[in-house]
Design a protein around this motif. Structure first.
Motif, PDB file in Angstrom:
ATOM      1  N   ILE A  10      32.521  32.862  55.795  1.00  0.00           N
ATOM      2  CA  ILE A  10      33.395  33.391  54.750  1.00  0.00           C
ATOM      3  C   ILE A  10      32.699  34.616  54.179  1.00  0.00           C
ATOM      4  CG2 ILE A  10      34.420  32.955  52.487  1.00  0.00           C
ATOM      5  CD1 ILE A  10      34.488  29.978  53.257  1.00  0.00           C
ATOM      6  N   VAL A  11      33.444  35.703  54.034  1.00  0.00           N
ATOM      7  CA  VAL A  11      32.873  36.927  53.476  1.00  0.00           C
ATOM      8  C   VAL A  11      33.539  37.213  52.129  1.00  0.00           C
ATOM      9  CG1 VAL A  11      34.448  38.484  54.701  1.00  0.00           C
ATOM     10  CG2 VAL A  11      32.219  39.316  53.973  1.00  0.00           C
ATOM     11  N   ARG A  12      32.710  37.600  51.155  1.00  0.00           N
ATOM     12  CA  ARG A  12      33.193  37.922  49.810  1.00  0.00           C
ATOM     13  C   ARG A  12      33.318  39.437  49.695  1.00  0.00           C
ATOM     14  NH1 ARG A  12      31.135  39.697  44.953  1.00  0.00           N
ATOM     15  NH2 ARG A  12      32.076  38.790  43.095  1.00  0.00           N
ATOM     16  N   ILE A  13      34.521  39.910  49.370  1.00  0.00           N
ATOM     17  CA  ILE A  13      34.776  41.338  49.190  1.00  0.00           C
ATOM     18  C   ILE A  13      34.957  41.601  47.693  1.00  0.00           C
ATOM     19  CG2 ILE A  13      36.235  43.310  49.807  1.00  0.00           C
ATOM     20  CD1 ILE A  13      34.836  42.008  52.242  1.00  0.00           C
ATOM     21  N   PRO A  14      34.064  42.384  47.093  1.00  0.00           N
ATOM     22  CA  PRO A  14      34.188  42.644  45.649  1.00  0.00           C
ATOM     23  C   PRO A  14      35.391  43.545  45.361  1.00  0.00           C
ATOM     24  CG  PRO A  14      32.296  43.827  46.583  1.00  0.00           C
ATOM     25  CD  PRO A  14      32.878  43.003  47.682  1.00  0.00           C
ATOM     26  N   PRO A  15      35.949  43.451  44.157  1.00  0.00           N
ATOM     27  CA  PRO A  15      37.171  44.189  43.825  1.00  0.00           C
ATOM     28  C   PRO A  15      37.033  45.704  43.952  1.00  0.00           C
ATOM     29  CG  PRO A  15      36.448  42.833  41.954  1.00  0.00           C
ATOM     30  CD  PRO A  15      35.514  42.590  43.073  1.00  0.00           C
ATOM     31  N   TYR A  16      35.859  46.264  43.674  1.00  0.00           N
ATOM     32  CA  TYR A  16      35.710  47.722  43.751  1.00  0.00           C
ATOM     33  C   TYR A  16      35.781  48.243  45.190  1.00  0.00           C
ATOM     34  CZ  TYR A  16      30.771  46.990  45.000  1.00  0.00           C
ATOM     35  OH  TYR A  16      29.610  46.609  45.624  1.00  0.00           O
ATOM     36  N   PHE A  18      38.239  47.037  47.384  1.00  0.00           N
ATOM     37  CA  PHE A  18      39.566  46.678  47.890  1.00  0.00           C
ATOM     38  C   PHE A  18      40.283  47.853  48.546  1.00  0.00           C
ATOM     39  CE2 PHE A  18      40.443  42.800  44.913  1.00  0.00           C
ATOM     40  CZ  PHE A  18      39.525  42.057  45.632  1.00  0.00           C
ATOM     41  N   GLU A  19      40.002  49.073  48.153  1.00  0.00           N
ATOM     42  CA  GLU A  19      40.690  50.251  48.687  1.00  0.00           C
ATOM     43  C   GLU A  19      40.150  50.659  50.063  1.00  0.00           C
ATOM     44  OE1 GLU A  19      43.370  51.805  47.313  1.00  0.00           O
ATOM     45  OE2 GLU A  19      43.329  50.170  45.846  1.00  0.00           O
ATOM     46  N   GLU A  20      38.976  50.176  50.433  1.00  0.00           N
ATOM     47  CA  GLU A  20      38.356  50.546  51.714  1.00  0.00           C
ATOM     48  C   GLU A  20      38.929  49.684  52.837  1.00  0.00           C
ATOM     49  OE1 GLU A  20      33.994  50.778  51.459  1.00  0.00           O
ATOM     50  OE2 GLU A  20      34.227  50.747  49.279  1.00  0.00           O
ATOM     51  N   PRO A  21      38.834  50.148  54.098  1.00  0.00           N
ATOM     52  CA  PRO A  21      39.312  49.335  55.232  1.00  0.00           C
ATOM     53  C   PRO A  21      38.582  47.984  55.272  1.00  0.00           C
ATOM     54  CG  PRO A  21      38.839  51.586  55.942  1.00  0.00           C
ATOM     55  CD  PRO A  21      38.341  51.460  54.536  1.00  0.00           C
ATOM     56  N   LEU A  22      39.346  46.911  55.330  1.00  0.00           N
ATOM     57  CA  LEU A  22      38.829  45.554  55.202  1.00  0.00           C
ATOM     58  C   LEU A  22      37.744  45.227  56.236  1.00  0.00           C
ATOM     59  CD1 LEU A  22      38.903  42.816  53.817  1.00  0.00           C
ATOM     60  CD2 LEU A  22      40.810  42.184  55.324  1.00  0.00           C
ATOM     61  N   LYS A  23      37.999  45.542  57.519  1.00  0.00           N
ATOM     62  CA  LYS A  23      37.014  45.193  58.557  1.00  0.00           C
ATOM     63  C   LYS A  23      35.698  45.941  58.361  1.00  0.00           C
ATOM     64  CE  LYS A  23      39.848  43.453  62.305  1.00  0.00           C
ATOM     65  NZ  LYS A  23      40.179  43.541  63.714  1.00  0.00           N
ATOM     66  N   GLU A  24      35.774  47.212  57.970  1.00  0.00           N
ATOM     67  CA  GLU A  24      34.552  47.991  57.744  1.00  0.00           C
ATOM     68  C   GLU A  24      33.743  47.417  56.585  1.00  0.00           C
ATOM     69  OE1 GLU A  24      35.261  52.202  57.338  1.00  0.00           O
ATOM     70  OE2 GLU A  24      36.580  52.217  59.092  1.00  0.00           O
ATOM     71  N   VAL A  25      34.415  47.062  55.503  1.00  0.00           N
ATOM     72  CA  VAL A  25      33.734  46.479  54.349  1.00  0.00           C
ATOM     73  C   VAL A  25      33.128  45.129  54.729  1.00  0.00           C
ATOM     74  CG1 VAL A  25      34.041  45.562  52.011  1.00  0.00           C
ATOM     75  CG2 VAL A  25      35.171  47.675  52.676  1.00  0.00           C
ATOM     76  N   ALA A  26      33.872  44.339  55.502  1.00  0.00           N
ATOM     77  CA  ALA A  26      33.379  43.027  55.917  1.00  0.00           C
ATOM     78  C   ALA A  26      32.112  43.172  56.761  1.00  0.00           C
ATOM     79  CB  ALA A  26      34.460  42.272  56.683  1.00  0.00           C
ATOM     80  N   ILE A  27      32.094  44.118  57.717  1.00  0.00           N
ATOM     81  CA  ILE A  27      30.908  44.329  58.552  1.00  0.00           C
ATOM     82  C   ILE A  27      29.724  44.756  57.689  1.00  0.00           C
ATOM     83  CG2 ILE A  27      29.877  45.844  60.308  1.00  0.00           C
ATOM     84  CD1 ILE A  27      32.525  45.694  61.830  1.00  0.00           C
ATOM     85  N   LYS A  28      29.940  45.695  56.778  1.00  0.00           N
ATOM     86  CA  LYS A  28      28.852  46.154  55.892  1.00  0.00           C
ATOM     87  C   LYS A  28      28.323  45.002  55.046  1.00  0.00           C
ATOM     88  CE  LYS A  28      30.409  50.930  55.471  1.00  0.00           C
ATOM     89  NZ  LYS A  28      31.044  51.920  54.589  1.00  0.00           N
ATOM     90  N   THR A  29      29.230  44.218  54.488  1.00  0.00           N
ATOM     91  CA  THR A  29      28.839  43.097  53.633  1.00  0.00           C
ATOM     92  C   THR A  29      28.071  42.040  54.429  1.00  0.00           C
ATOM     93  OG1 THR A  29      30.754  43.488  52.228  1.00  0.00           O
ATOM     94  CG2 THR A  29      29.706  41.332  52.045  1.00  0.00           C
ATOM     95  N   LEU A  30      28.557  41.720  55.621  1.00  0.00           N
ATOM     96  CA  LEU A  30      27.872  40.732  56.452  1.00  0.00           C
ATOM     97  C   LEU A  30      26.489  41.226  56.864  1.00  0.00           C
ATOM     98  CD1 LEU A  30      30.936  39.594  58.571  1.00  0.00           C
ATOM     99  CD2 LEU A  30      29.634  38.153  56.974  1.00  0.00           C
ATOM    100  N   ASN A  31      26.375  42.519  57.203  1.00  0.00           N
ATOM    101  CA  ASN A  31      25.056  43.066  57.549  1.00  0.00           C
ATOM    102  C   ASN A  31      24.105  43.011  56.359  1.00  0.00           C
ATOM    103  OD1 ASN A  31      24.816  43.820  60.344  1.00  0.00           O
ATOM    104  ND2 ASN A  31      26.437  45.300  59.972  1.00  0.00           N
ATOM    105  N   GLU A  32      24.601  43.347  55.169  1.00  0.00           N
ATOM    106  CA  GLU A  32      23.759  43.276  53.974  1.00  0.00           C
ATOM    107  C   GLU A  32      23.292  41.847  53.724  1.00  0.00           C
ATOM    108  OE1 GLU A  32      26.289  44.913  50.932  1.00  0.00           O
ATOM    109  OE2 GLU A  32      26.071  46.962  51.711  1.00  0.00           O
ATOM    110  N   THR A  33      24.141  40.887  54.045  1.00  0.00           N
ATOM    111  CA  THR A  33      23.825  39.483  53.806  1.00  0.00           C
ATOM    112  C   THR A  33      22.888  38.905  54.866  1.00  0.00           C
ATOM    113  OG1 THR A  33      25.980  39.183  52.772  1.00  0.00           O
ATOM    114  CG2 THR A  33      24.833  37.191  53.464  1.00  0.00           C
ATOM    115  N   TYR A  34      23.132  39.219  56.138  1.00  0.00           N
ATOM    116  CA  TYR A  34      22.454  38.505  57.212  1.00  0.00           C
ATOM    117  C   TYR A  34      21.428  39.292  58.020  1.00  0.00           C
ATOM    118  CZ  TYR A  34      25.854  34.816  56.477  1.00  0.00           C
ATOM    119  OH  TYR A  34      26.603  33.824  55.928  1.00  0.00           O
TER     120      TYR A  34
END
Length: 193
Positions: A10-16, A18-34
């Protein structure tokens, strides 16, 4: 060895974001996490490189972020016992040479450098074979074999934990050692020496 593995999470996308492409934000967030995490079974996570599936987000009361079920591809590095690596010597100590192999470091103990007796020359920062005068120093490219692998699992995202994993290496077999030594041995065998 490098592996590509599919992972569900499960990936958490912060509200700020939301305007960015979802998959790109998810990849960045997952990389930052893992990125840099070490798993005993999978190895060291190098990067999340693709999203296979991402669900519609769910909001949790009081959070404001969206939570998405996600299936993603991750690249792992996991050394295997007896695997042969090309690497670079990154440090010399009186007890051996540290070698960068892929995304981790291994240790070639002085007893595993050559069949010759090895001395440590602190001034030169090198290991020197007593009879053959072969030298091994920082920056040398080598081929070594993993004698064993001991990966310590971690519960935090600390890069130090994967440095505690042990990868002892040997160069005391044919076609292993400093690249120059391997080439010299090939030339001698061609000449029949």
């Amino acid at each position: 060895m490098y592996y590509k593995t599919k992972i569900k999470d499960i990936v958490r996308i912060p509200p700020y974001r939301f305007e960015e492409p979802l998959k790109e934000v998810a990849i960045k967030t997952l990389n930052e996490t893992y990125e840099g995490r070490l798993d005993k079974k999978l190895g060291l996570l190098i990067c999340v490189n693709a999203i296979d599936d991402i669900s519609e987000g769910k909001l949790i009361m009081g959070d404001g972020a969206s939570y998405h079920n996600v299936v993603f591809d991750a690249i792992f590095f996991k050394p295997e016992q007896h695997e042969i690596f090309n690497g670079e010597v990154i440090d010399i100590a009186d007890y051996g040479a540290f070698v960068r192999i892929g995304a981790m470091d291994g240790l070639i103990h002085v007893s595993q450098v050559t069949d010759d007796y090895i001395n440590h020359d602190g001034k030169r920062g090198a290991l020197i074979a007593k009879e053959s005068n072969k030298t091994l120093g920082v920056g040398d490219l080598v081929r070594a074999r993993a004698v064993s692998v001991s990966i310590k699992d971690e519960s935090t995202n600390s890069m130090e934990n994967h440095r505690n994993s042990k990868i002892p290496l040997t160069m005391r077999q044919n076609n292993l050692g400093k690249f120059e030594w391997i080439e010299e041995a090939k030339q001698k065998s061609k000449k029949g020496e």
